[in-house]
Structure formats: structure tokens, C-alpha cells
Design an enzyme around this catalytic site. Structure first.
Site, PDB file in Angstrom:
ATOM      1  N   HIS A 197      -4.091  -4.478  -0.457  1.00 57.05           N
ATOM      2  CA  HIS A 197      -3.796  -5.128   0.822  1.00 57.05           C
ATOM      3  C   HIS A 197      -3.934  -6.638   0.650  1.00 57.05           C
ATOM      4  O   HIS A 197      -4.934  -7.232   1.048  1.00 57.05           O
ATOM      5  CB  HIS A 197      -4.784  -4.650   1.891  1.00 57.05           C
ATOM      6  CG  HIS A 197      -4.463  -3.291   2.407  1.00 57.05           C
ATOM      7  ND1 HIS A 197      -3.551  -3.075   3.389  1.00 57.05           N
ATOM      8  CD2 HIS A 197      -4.925  -2.085   2.038  1.00 57.05           C
ATOM      9  CE1 HIS A 197      -3.463  -1.778   3.638  1.00 57.05           C
ATOM     10  NE2 HIS A 197      -4.279  -1.147   2.831  1.00 57.05           N
ATOM     11  N   CYS A 207       0.808  -1.220   0.000  1.00 55.66           N
ATOM     12  CA  CYS A 207       0.000   0.000   0.000  1.00 55.66           C
ATOM     13  C   CYS A 207       0.842   1.272   0.000  1.00 55.66           C
ATOM     14  O   CYS A 207       1.422   1.611  -1.015  1.00 55.66           O
ATOM     15  CB  CYS A 207      -0.994  -0.021   1.142  1.00 55.66           C
ATOM     16  SG  CYS A 207      -2.416   1.015   0.705  1.00 55.66           S
ATOM     17  N   GLU A 216      -2.691  -8.990   2.213  1.00 59.39           N
ATOM     18  CA  GLU A 216      -2.725  -9.732   3.487  1.00 59.39           C
ATOM     19  C   GLU A 216      -4.147 -10.097   3.896  1.00 59.39           C
ATOM     20  O   GLU A 216      -4.358 -11.079   4.611  1.00 59.39           O
ATOM     21  CB  GLU A 216      -2.027  -8.942   4.601  1.00 59.39           C
ATOM     22  CG  GLU A 216      -2.690  -7.659   5.085  1.00 59.39           C
ATOM     23  CD  GLU A 216      -2.380  -6.413   4.242  1.00 59.39           C
ATOM     24  OE1 GLU A 216      -1.946  -6.580   3.091  1.00 59.39           O
ATOM     25  OE2 GLU A 216      -2.595  -5.296   4.736  1.00 59.39           O
TER      26      GLU A 216
HETATM   27  N1  GLN Z   1      -1.560   6.870   3.033  1.00 62.47           N
HETATM   28  C1  GLN Z   1      -1.681   6.220   1.765  1.00 62.47           C
HETATM   29  C2  GLN Z   1      -2.956   6.599   1.045  1.00 62.47           C
HETATM   30  O1  GLN Z   1      -3.905   6.992   1.681  1.00 62.47           O
HETATM   31  C3  GLN Z   1      -1.612   4.714   1.908  1.00 62.47           C
HETATM   32  C4  GLN Z   1      -2.592   4.151   2.862  1.00 62.47           C
HETATM   33  C5  GLN Z   1      -2.284   2.725   3.261  1.00 62.47           C
HETATM   34  O2  GLN Z   1      -1.121   2.335   3.356  1.00 62.47           O
HETATM   35  N2  GLN Z   1      -3.329   1.937   3.531  1.00 62.47           N
HETATM   36  O3  GLN Z   1      -3.038   6.471  -0.149  1.00 62.47           O
END
Ligand code: GLN
Length: 535
Positions: free
Chosen positions: A507, A380, A509
Site C-alpha cells: 500500500h 494490492c 499510498e
Molecule cells: N483481498 C486481497 C488479499 O487479502 C487483497 C487485499 C487488499 O487489496 N488490501 O490478499
């Protein structure tokens, strides 16, 4: 319709979620069609606005729900897929009731917690439960919480309405051990059961969390004082791995007790495959050291899905994963060198995160892993970090950055996509879709997934800026795409000539299970095993 309610004693963290998930596993292995609900009586519509310092991580369902982490516990122990309706919170219930009141559905009535809120809770449970044979419903918190009262009242009423033979109450409570006098104390159990009884709920089954074996005298004492037959007192002794709990329960005939209560015929639950996998956790053949560079350092559970996904890939590779948690605040080049030299960093994983704190250290870690060819998986936010690092050091875009970290950066390689620009409210406005992504032909991710069309869950606001796609690709960053309506967004990046350089905006995971390790996590360990002689 059969319902099993799981309640808990005075503190959380006792293993109510694992108890629920393990019972679900047993019943699924007995051939029953099950589903699960988590009731979170806290005052919030969903878990999306909670802090990782207070409430661990937020789980995302396929239908964009931002829910409690326990839903992921349920998914990784079973074969079910859960939806946002499988998580019921107080505000969700109140929102429905308020909307109905405004629409005039309760005209001329006084709207009250009983019956309007309790009825709404019951309706929400029954709506989810209607498609399953058995539904397990975990009640958040403890039997003493003020927020939980309408929920306990609602589940009490359901026994009257559906009949005793269709309802089971399971209570999870600890048997305290006093090390200085070698004594097991039953009073906390007695008091919490008494508290439940004040709602007219008598547990049918007591799951006793304990360090020590329950003696026959203690069992008898609990049975008499709590009005629970002795066979229904289940010993849940601290286990080496949470995945051995289903077998622990099966050995005590918990599946039989439940199925008999519901008047189902009983055949031994088949846990053969499950237990074979658990043995791989207990007796691994090899070992790998993975450094996880983490930010929210209060609780390990903040990165629960990540650490469990690593255990699943440990099983798939028969290789024990030793996790070295590295605080991103304390990171620098010397620390990275030291980790590498001491063998504590065979591979690196950097999980999700928000905002700019310590981000420069992570850019440094990315460069270190890229240049030193250390296998890594970036998740992410760290796909965004990987792109920033690549833009700065390979594409020579000086000080390239993300809008999230530097509003004035000349090269905003990470930016808001159009629809995020006008968003003012924080609740349920991130990109949460589970979209199909198209993987680039011959890419590493295509090889890992064994297909070029996949779906992953998301939870973020920023994206790789399309203005920079060209320059990134010209410098040999391989990009795989996701294609929501009218746009083409970056889902994966990787580079060639590296044992394992994979970053994903999603994500992954959230989709890993003991019985089905996620390919990206599995691949990280495999890459190290295959290349180990070169390091
Ligand atoms: N802060 C980043 C965004 O909002 C990534 C968020 C995250 O890692 N879930 O795009």
C-alpha cells in the site's frame, strides 16, 4: 510534558482531524518535537475489522498496527511516524485492564470505570507523550457520545494532575449559517461547550467551522457565552484545499496562542516551503484525467489515502489530477472505450479490495490498459488481478484465478501462503508487515524509487503462488521480491514495452506526503506527461 486535546461537536466529519494535523504542522514548523494520538472510544480493539462502507479505510503503521485513517492525516501533514500505540481504542484499554485484573494487580479492589479505566487511558497517553515536547490528542466522536465519557473524564483529570499551564483544550464546532435568513447561529457552539463543561472542561481555544466570516458581534457573543477570550476563537472557513489550513491558523496566531500558553518563547512558524507546495495545488500548470475504478462506492474517504497521494503527485508534477470515479459494477468494454475516447482516462488506477464481486470487470480493465498502453498503477488486490490477467492472456493458463475468487480454479496463480492456511481469527491476522523489498536491477520500480531496497506497508492475505513464478517470468513479467523469513514473495510486477505498467502488493499510498510524493504515484503522472504525444 505538554498536551493538547481536540474535541468535537455533534457530528463527525467537521474537520477535527485536519484541525489536529494542521496545529501539529504549525508546531513542528516552530521547531517543537511533537507526537499525536487518536483516541477512538468505539468498542473495537483496532480498526482492522471495520467495514469500508462504515468507517472508511484502515491505515497501517510501520509496526503492523491497523488504525484509524486519521493517523495518516497526521503523518501526511508532519514529519512524524506513528505507531499502533498512537491509536487508543476502548477495547484496547479494557483488554489491558482485564488482563491486569486477571493477573491480580487490583487484588481486593472493586474494578470500576473510574478509576481503573480512566487511569489506564491516562497511562496510555502519558506513555506515548513522554518522548515529545508537545502531544496532540484527538478525541473521536462528539461530546455527547456515551462511549466517550471515560475518555473525557480522563482528559479532565490530566489538567489537575499536570497543571493548567501544561494542558490546552481545543474544541471544534460549527457556526451554522441559515441561507434563507442570512443568519449565523451560535447556539450549537454554546450547547456543545456547555456539554463539555459538564465534564469540567472549558475549551481554551475554539476552532469555528464556518462558511462565512465571523463578524465582531458574533465573536463577542461566542466569547461571552462560552467563556473563551475573543483572540482564541479561530475562524476555520471552508478552504479550497485542506493543505492551506495551517497557514489559515498561522495568520490568526494560533501557534503564538499555544506556545504562549505553554510558556514557550514564540517565533513565527516557518511555513514557506509548505505554502509553496500549496500554491501548486491552487495554480497547477497542466492537467491529467485519472480513472479510479472503485468498489466501495459509499464514501470517497474509503480511498482517502489514494486520492491524497494523487494530490501529492499533482504537486510534484505541477499537474492537476482530475479523478473520474468509475464504479466497477458498471464497467464493461464499451465503458472503457468511451472513457478513453472522451479523454477521461489518461491513466488508470485501481485501489485495494476484497472478495470476488466485480473482479472479472477489473480483469477486463487490466487487459484493456495493457493492450492499449494506458499508464496504470495497480494496488494490492490489483497486483493479484494483474497477475491473473497476465497468466490467462499471455501465459495461456486458461481460467487462471485466485483462491479468493474461485476455490476450484485449475491454475491458482494467487493463493494463501503457508501461515495463512491455519488462521481462523480475523482480527490482526493479515500480512501487515512493513518488510524490506529487493527491487530487480534495471526495473522500472528501481528507477522510480532510485534505490533497490525499499520498505512498504502491507494489508492482505493472498500472495502470488510460487509455483507460477517461472512461467510468469518466462513470459516477460518482471517481478521484484520481498523476502520475509523463509520465503520469497512477489512485491511488484511490471512489463516492458508499456509506458507505465506497475502493480504492487503493498500500500504505497500510506507513505505519501505533501512534502514527499510517493514515487509510484509521481511516476504514473510523469509517464503520461512524457508519453502524451503518443496517445
Ligand atoms: N483481498 C486481497 C488479499 O487479502 C487483497 C487485499 C487488499 O487489496 N488490501 O490478499
Amino acid at each position: 510534558m505538554k498536551l493538547i486535546f481536540i474535541t468535537g461537536w455533534t457530528i463527525s466529519g467537521l474537520g477535527k482531524g485536519i484541525t489536529s494535523a494542521s496545529i501539529a504542522r504549525l508546531l513542528e514548523s516552530s521547531g517543537k518535537k511533537i507526537t499525536m494520538i487518536k483516541m477512538d472510544p468505539y468498542l473495537q480493539v483496532d480498526a482492522g475489522t471495520m467495514s469500508p462502507y462504515e468507517h472508511w479505510e484502515v491505515f497501517v503503521t510501520d509496526d503492523w498496527g491497523e488504525t484509524d485513517l486519521d493517523l495518516w492525516n497526521y503523518e501526511r501533514f508532519t514529519n512524524i511516524s506513528l505507531w499502533k500505540d498512537n491509536n487508543i481504542t476502548t477495547w484496547k484499554i479494557y483488554l489491558n485492564v482485564i488482563n491486569k485484573e486477571r493477573a491480580g494487580e487490583y487484588l481486593w479492589k472493586t474494578v470500576q470505570i473510574i478509576p481503573h479505566i480512566t487511569n489506564e487511558i491516562k497511562d496510555n497517553i502519558l506513555e506515548v507523550a513522554k518522548d515529545a515536547e508537545i502531544t496532540l490528542i484527538e478525541v473521536w466522536g462528539t461530546v455527547w457520545d456515551i462511549e466517550g465519557q471515560p475518555f473525557l473524564e480522563a482528559i479532565r483529570q490530566l489538567k489537575l494532575e499536570l497543571g493548567k499551564q501544561n494542558i490546552i483544550y481545543v474544541h471544534v464546532a460549527p457556526l451554522l449559517y441559515l441561507p434563507f435568513s442570512w443568519e449565523l447561529k451560535t447556539k450549537p457552539i454554546q450547547f456543545s461547550v456547555k456539554q463539555l463543561m459538564s465534564y469540567w472542561i472549558i475549551p481554551d481555544i475554539l476552532v469555528t467551522r464556518t462558511e462565512k466570516t465571523i463578524t465582531p458581534e458574533i465573536r463577542k457573543k461566542i466569547s461571552l457565552s462560552c467563556d473563551i477570550v475573543e483572540e482564541n476563537i479561530i475562524e476555520a472557513k471552508n478552504a479550497k484545499t485542506i493543505y492551506s489550513v495551517p497557514e489559515l491558523f498561522r495568520k490568526q496566531n494560533l501557534d503564538k496562542i499555544i506556545l504562549n500558553h505553554f510558556w514557550y518563547s514564540w517565533e513565527k512558524a516557518n511555513l514557506k516551503n509548505w505554502n509553496d507546495l500549496v500554491n501548486k495545488i491552487l495554480y497547477p500548470k497542466k492537467e491529467i484525467n485519472i480513472a479510479i475504478i472503485w468498489k466501495y462506492t459509499q464514501f470517497l474517504d474509503t480511498y482517502k489515502s489514494i486520492s491524497e497521494a494523487l494530490i501529492h503527485s499533482w504537486v510534484a508534477n505541477n499537474t492537476k489530477v482530475v479523478v473520474n470515479w468509475v464504479d466497477s459494477e458498471k464497467l464493461n468494454l464499451e465503458k472503457l472505450e468511451e472513457l478513453k475516447k472522451s479523454g477521461k482516462m489518461d491513466a488508470i488506477l485501481i485501489p485495494w479490495g476484497f472478495w470476488e464481486r466485480w473482479v472479472e470487470w477489473k480483469i477486463l480493465a487490466t487487459e484493456f490498459a495493457r493492450v492499449n498502453k494506458i499508464p496504470f498503477l495497480w494496488i494490492c488486490l490489483w497486483l493479484q488481478v494483474a497477475v491473473i490477467e497476465f497468466a490467462r492472456n499471455v501465459c495461456k493458463l486458461k481460467n487462471a484465478n485466485s483462491l479468493e475468487f474461485d476455490k476450484n480454479a485449475e491454475y491458482k496463480v494467487i493463493d494463501f501462503m503457508e501461515e495463512q492456511k491455519n488462521i481462523t481469527k480475523k482480527g490482526w491476522t493479515m500480512r501487515l508487515w512493513a518488510y524490506d523489498a529487493k527491487l530487480k536491477k534495471w526495473s522500472l520500480v528501481e528507477k522510480l524509487y532510485w534505490t533497490n531496497k525499499i520498505t512498504e506497508r502491507h494489508r492482505h492475505r493472498y500472495e502470488v503462488n510460487p509455483e507460477f513464478y517461472d512461467i510468469l517470468e518466462k513470459n516477460w513479467l518482471t517481478i521484484s521480491w520481498i523476502s520475509p523469513i523463509n520465503s520469497k514473495l512477489v512485491e511488484f510486477v511490471e512489463i516492458k514495452n508499456h509506458p507505465y505498467f506497475v502493480a504492487t502488493q503493498a500500500h504505497p499510498e500510506f507513505k505519501s506526503k505533501l512534502e514527499k510524493a510517493h514515487p509510484l504515484f509521481e511516476g504514473l503522472i510523469k509517464a503520461w506527461l512524457e508519453n502524451k504525444k503518443n496517445f
